[in-house]
Design a protein around this motif. Structure first.
Motif, PDB file in Angstrom:
ATOM      1  N   ASP A   1       0.941  -1.257  -0.049  1.00  0.00           N
ATOM      2  CA  ASP A   1       0.077  -0.022   0.063  1.00  0.00           C
ATOM      3  C   ASP A   1       0.738   1.368  -0.041  1.00  0.00           C
ATOM      4  OD1 ASP A   1       0.855  -0.156   2.380  1.00  0.00           O
ATOM      5  OD2 ASP A   1      -0.956  -0.215   3.436  1.00  0.00           O
ATOM      6  N   GLU A   2       2.100   1.157  -0.199  1.00  0.00           N
ATOM      7  CA  GLU A   2       3.049   2.291  -0.427  1.00  0.00           C
ATOM      8  C   GLU A   2       3.604   2.534  -1.958  1.00  0.00           C
ATOM      9  OE1 GLU A   2       4.822   1.820   3.804  1.00  0.00           O
ATOM     10  OE2 GLU A   2       6.037   0.709   2.462  1.00  0.00           O
ATOM     11  N   ILE A   3       3.519   3.719  -2.146  1.00  0.00           N
ATOM     12  CA  ILE A   3       3.512   4.253  -3.628  1.00  0.00           C
ATOM     13  C   ILE A   3       4.954   5.051  -3.701  1.00  0.00           C
ATOM     14  CG2 ILE A   3       2.753   4.977  -6.018  1.00  0.00           C
ATOM     15  CD1 ILE A   3       1.911   2.278  -5.297  1.00  0.00           C
ATOM     16  N   LEU A   4       6.011   4.979  -4.095  1.00  0.00           N
ATOM     17  CA  LEU A   4       6.942   5.777  -4.421  1.00  0.00           C
ATOM     18  C   LEU A   4       6.818   6.946  -5.508  1.00  0.00           C
ATOM     19  CD1 LEU A   4       9.715   6.707  -3.228  1.00  0.00           C
ATOM     20  CD2 LEU A   4      11.000   5.182  -4.904  1.00  0.00           C
ATOM     21  N   LYS A   5       6.689   8.077  -5.338  1.00  0.00           N
ATOM     22  CA  LYS A   5       6.283   8.875  -6.461  1.00  0.00           C
ATOM     23  C   LYS A   5       7.617   9.320  -7.114  1.00  0.00           C
ATOM     24  CE  LYS A   5       1.957   9.236  -6.356  1.00  0.00           C
ATOM     25  NZ  LYS A   5       1.099   9.027  -7.129  1.00  0.00           N
ATOM     26  N   THR A   6       7.934   8.691  -8.211  1.00  0.00           N
ATOM     27  CA  THR A   6       9.056   9.024  -9.088  1.00  0.00           C
ATOM     28  C   THR A   6       8.856   8.399 -10.524  1.00  0.00           C
ATOM     29  OG1 THR A   6      11.653   9.367  -9.222  1.00  0.00           O
ATOM     30  CG2 THR A   6      10.770   7.285  -8.202  1.00  0.00           C
ATOM     31  N   THR A   7      10.006   8.458 -11.100  1.00  0.00           N
ATOM     32  CA  THR A   7       9.947   7.820 -12.594  1.00  0.00           C
ATOM     33  C   THR A   7      11.289   7.139 -12.878  1.00  0.00           C
ATOM     34  OG1 THR A   7      11.086   9.684 -13.814  1.00  0.00           O
ATOM     35  CG2 THR A   7       8.605   9.857 -13.684  1.00  0.00           C
ATOM     36  N   PRO A   8      11.099   6.056 -13.681  1.00  0.00           N
ATOM     37  CA  PRO A   8      12.556   5.302 -14.080  1.00  0.00           C
ATOM     38  C   PRO A   8      13.356   6.271 -14.728  1.00  0.00           C
ATOM     39  CG  PRO A   8      10.429   4.336 -14.716  1.00  0.00           C
ATOM     40  CD  PRO A   8       9.987   5.593 -14.361  1.00  0.00           C
ATOM     41  N   GLU A   9      13.004   7.396 -15.486  1.00  0.00           N
ATOM     42  CA  GLU A   9      13.998   8.296 -16.156  1.00  0.00           C
ATOM     43  C   GLU A   9      14.798   9.028 -15.167  1.00  0.00           C
ATOM     44  OE1 GLU A   9      10.794   6.738 -18.714  1.00  0.00           O
ATOM     45  OE2 GLU A   9      10.460   8.162 -16.930  1.00  0.00           O
ATOM     46  N   PHE A  10      14.026   9.408 -14.177  1.00  0.00           N
ATOM     47  CA  PHE A  10      14.834  10.277 -13.054  1.00  0.00           C
ATOM     48  C   PHE A  10      15.847   9.381 -12.397  1.00  0.00           C
ATOM     49  CE2 PHE A  10      15.054  11.195  -8.548  1.00  0.00           C
ATOM     50  CZ  PHE A  10      15.585  12.256  -8.551  1.00  0.00           C
ATOM     51  N   LEU A  11      15.600   8.157 -12.009  1.00  0.00           N
ATOM     52  CA  LEU A  11      16.390   7.280 -11.345  1.00  0.00           C
ATOM     53  C   LEU A  11      17.387   6.927 -12.058  1.00  0.00           C
ATOM     54  CD1 LEU A  11      13.592   5.149  -9.428  1.00  0.00           C
ATOM     55  CD2 LEU A  11      15.013   7.089  -8.480  1.00  0.00           C
ATOM     56  N   ALA A  12      17.282   6.443 -13.364  1.00  0.00           N
ATOM     57  CA  ALA A  12      18.276   6.472 -14.249  1.00  0.00           C
ATOM     58  C   ALA A  12      19.556   7.392 -14.088  1.00  0.00           C
ATOM     59  CB  ALA A  12      17.928   6.171 -15.691  1.00  0.00           C
ATOM     60  N   LYS A  13      19.178   8.556 -13.901  1.00  0.00           N
ATOM     61  CA  LYS A  13      20.082   9.677 -14.026  1.00  0.00           C
ATOM     62  C   LYS A  13      21.030   9.698 -12.638  1.00  0.00           C
ATOM     63  CE  LYS A  13      17.417  12.421 -17.487  1.00  0.00           C
ATOM     64  NZ  LYS A  13      16.724  13.467 -17.613  1.00  0.00           N
ATOM     65  N   GLU A  14      20.434   9.225 -11.639  1.00  0.00           N
ATOM     66  CA  GLU A  14      20.870   9.565 -10.463  1.00  0.00           C
ATOM     67  C   GLU A  14      22.344   8.577 -10.052  1.00  0.00           C
ATOM     68  OE1 GLU A  14      19.698  11.364  -7.082  1.00  0.00           O
ATOM     69  OE2 GLU A  14      19.282  12.319  -9.120  1.00  0.00           O
ATOM     70  N   ASP A  15      23.069   9.389  -9.287  1.00  0.00           N
ATOM     71  CA  ASP A  15      24.364   8.941  -8.881  1.00  0.00           C
ATOM     72  C   ASP A  15      24.253   8.796  -7.330  1.00  0.00           C
ATOM     73  OD1 ASP A  15      26.977   7.896  -8.861  1.00  0.00           O
ATOM     74  OD2 ASP A  15      27.745   9.853  -9.113  1.00  0.00           O
ATOM     75  N   CYS A  16      23.953   7.870  -6.659  1.00  0.00           N
ATOM     76  CA  CYS A  16      23.577   7.881  -5.479  1.00  0.00           C
ATOM     77  C   CYS A  16      23.462   6.291  -4.907  1.00  0.00           C
ATOM     78  CB  CYS A  16      22.508   8.838  -4.891  1.00  0.00           C
ATOM     79  SG  CYS A  16      20.996   7.971  -5.346  1.00  0.00           S
ATOM     80  N   THR A  17      23.591   6.097  -3.593  1.00  0.00           N
ATOM     81  CA  THR A  17      23.201   4.508  -3.338  1.00  0.00           C
ATOM     82  C   THR A  17      21.992   4.528  -2.394  1.00  0.00           C
ATOM     83  OG1 THR A  17      24.535   4.842  -1.339  1.00  0.00           O
ATOM     84  CG2 THR A  17      25.592   4.119  -3.582  1.00  0.00           C
ATOM     85  N   ILE A  18      21.552   5.722  -2.171  1.00  0.00           N
ATOM     86  CA  ILE A  18      20.383   5.616  -1.138  1.00  0.00           C
ATOM     87  C   ILE A  18      19.486   6.883  -1.253  1.00  0.00           C
ATOM     88  CG2 ILE A  18      21.592   6.332   0.950  1.00  0.00           C
ATOM     89  CD1 ILE A  18      19.684   4.241   2.485  1.00  0.00           C
ATOM     90  N   PHE A  19      18.060   6.836  -1.142  1.00  0.00           N
ATOM     91  CA  PHE A  19      17.318   7.973  -1.106  1.00  0.00           C
ATOM     92  C   PHE A  19      16.688   8.242   0.285  1.00  0.00           C
ATOM     93  CE2 PHE A  19      17.496   6.755  -5.449  1.00  0.00           C
ATOM     94  CZ  PHE A  19      17.520   8.035  -6.210  1.00  0.00           C
ATOM     95  N   LYS A  20      16.255   9.346   0.539  1.00  0.00           N
ATOM     96  CA  LYS A  20      15.465   9.752   1.686  1.00  0.00           C
ATOM     97  C   LYS A  20      14.063  10.014   0.906  1.00  0.00           C
ATOM     98  CE  LYS A  20      18.928  11.781   4.861  1.00  0.00           C
ATOM     99  NZ  LYS A  20      18.916  12.859   5.723  1.00  0.00           N
ATOM    100  N   THR A  21      13.023   9.806   1.840  1.00  0.00           N
ATOM    101  CA  THR A  21      11.655  10.003   1.173  1.00  0.00           C
ATOM    102  C   THR A  21      10.932  10.799   2.339  1.00  0.00           C
ATOM    103  OG1 THR A  21      10.512   8.188   2.279  1.00  0.00           O
ATOM    104  CG2 THR A  21      11.540   7.612   0.333  1.00  0.00           C
ATOM    105  N   PHE A  22      10.061  11.310   1.765  1.00  0.00           N
ATOM    106  CA  PHE A  22       8.774  12.255   2.807  1.00  0.00           C
ATOM    107  C   PHE A  22       7.458  11.519   2.755  1.00  0.00           C
ATOM    108  CE2 PHE A  22       6.295  15.518   4.559  1.00  0.00           C
ATOM    109  CZ  PHE A  22       7.022  15.821   5.474  1.00  0.00           C
ATOM    110  N   GLY A  23       7.242  11.359   3.702  1.00  0.00           N
ATOM    111  CA  GLY A  23       5.825  10.067   3.633  1.00  0.00           C
ATOM    112  C   GLY A  23       4.485  11.210   3.802  1.00  0.00           C
ATOM    113  N   PHE A  24       3.631  10.662   3.070  1.00  0.00           N
ATOM    114  CA  PHE A  24       2.169  11.272   2.992  1.00  0.00           C
ATOM    115  C   PHE A  24       1.198  10.218   3.386  1.00  0.00           C
ATOM    116  CE2 PHE A  24       4.769  14.343   0.659  1.00  0.00           C
ATOM    117  CZ  PHE A  24       4.447  15.394   0.795  1.00  0.00           C
ATOM    118  N   ASN A  25       0.408  10.303   4.241  1.00  0.00           N
ATOM    119  CA  ASN A  25      -0.682   9.368   4.679  1.00  0.00           C
ATOM    120  C   ASN A  25      -2.028   9.782   3.638  1.00  0.00           C
ATOM    121  OD1 ASN A  25      -1.635   7.062   5.784  1.00  0.00           O
ATOM    122  ND2 ASN A  25      -1.402   8.037   7.788  1.00  0.00           N
TER     123      ASN A  25
END
Length: 195
Positions: free
Chosen positions: A86-110
């Motif tokens: 029941d958890e949906i990460l709001k991003t796109t594959p295109e954005f993630l393809a460009k990221e040079d990192c090993t981990i992301f922080k998220t901000f939650g919304f109920n």
């Protein structure tokens, strides 16, 4: 490029929305805790890799913890997403393809709604910011460990931690479909609690 690992129990009324969302990123694995409402069959028909875990009829956080801390470790993807169904990460594959990192922080919304979506989760986008749902669910499988604690709302990741500068929105959809749906689901959860 991205592999998703979902945990579920009796999500037949919504699992299609979640599977279709994450299939846009790549492979989807569903770890199901012996649903009896057709959840695994729906996921399988959509192309997810389905596997049962735990004990039938028992909700045991220790089993959830084992799955989330280990299910992703053999992945060769750039990133893995490890979350509840029941958890949906709001991003796109295109954005993630460009990221040079090993981990992301998220901000939650109920997310709250008296109705259920008809076609996909994006129909319901009204919610309240909730730090409790700012989970670390997307990271590189090259990390040594994610080390979730009970409930998996917190983690102590280990390894080459290179955080993205972008904080990703994470929508939590448990509180949709009206009050009666929520009450009935919690009655079922209560019956499954382990000793």
């Amino acid at each position: 490029m991205i592999e998703t690992f979902l945990i579920s129990w009796n999500e037949a009324d919504t699992i299609e929305f979640t599977i279709k969302h994450y299939l846009r990123f790549g492979k989807v694995h569903l770890f199901d805790n012996f649903s009896d409402d057709g959840t695994p069959e729906i996921a399988d028909s959509l192309g997810a890799y389905v596997q049962s875990f735990g004990k039938k009829g028992v909700l045991d956080d220790r089993e959830y913890l084992k799955i989330k801390n280990n299910c992703w470790k053999s992945s060769n993807a750039k990133f893995v997403i490890v979350c509840d169904s029941d958890e949906i990460l709001k991003t796109t594959p295109e954005f993630l393809a460009k990221e040079d990192c090993t981990i992301f922080k998220t901000f939650g919304f109920n997310i709250f709604s008296t109705r259920m979506p008809q076609k996909d989760w994006s129909e319901l986008d009204h919610g309240i910011p909730d730090e409790n749902f700012s989970k670390q669910i997307i990271f590189s499988p090259k990390l040594k460990g994610i080390n979730y604690v009970y409930g998996c709302h917190e983690a102590m990741p280990q390894g080459d931690l290179k955080y993205s500068k972008t904080i990703l929105p994470l929508f939590h959809y448990r509180c949709v479909g009206g009050e009666e749906r929520l009450v009935q689901r919690h009655k079922k959860y209560r019956k499954r609690l382990s000793d």
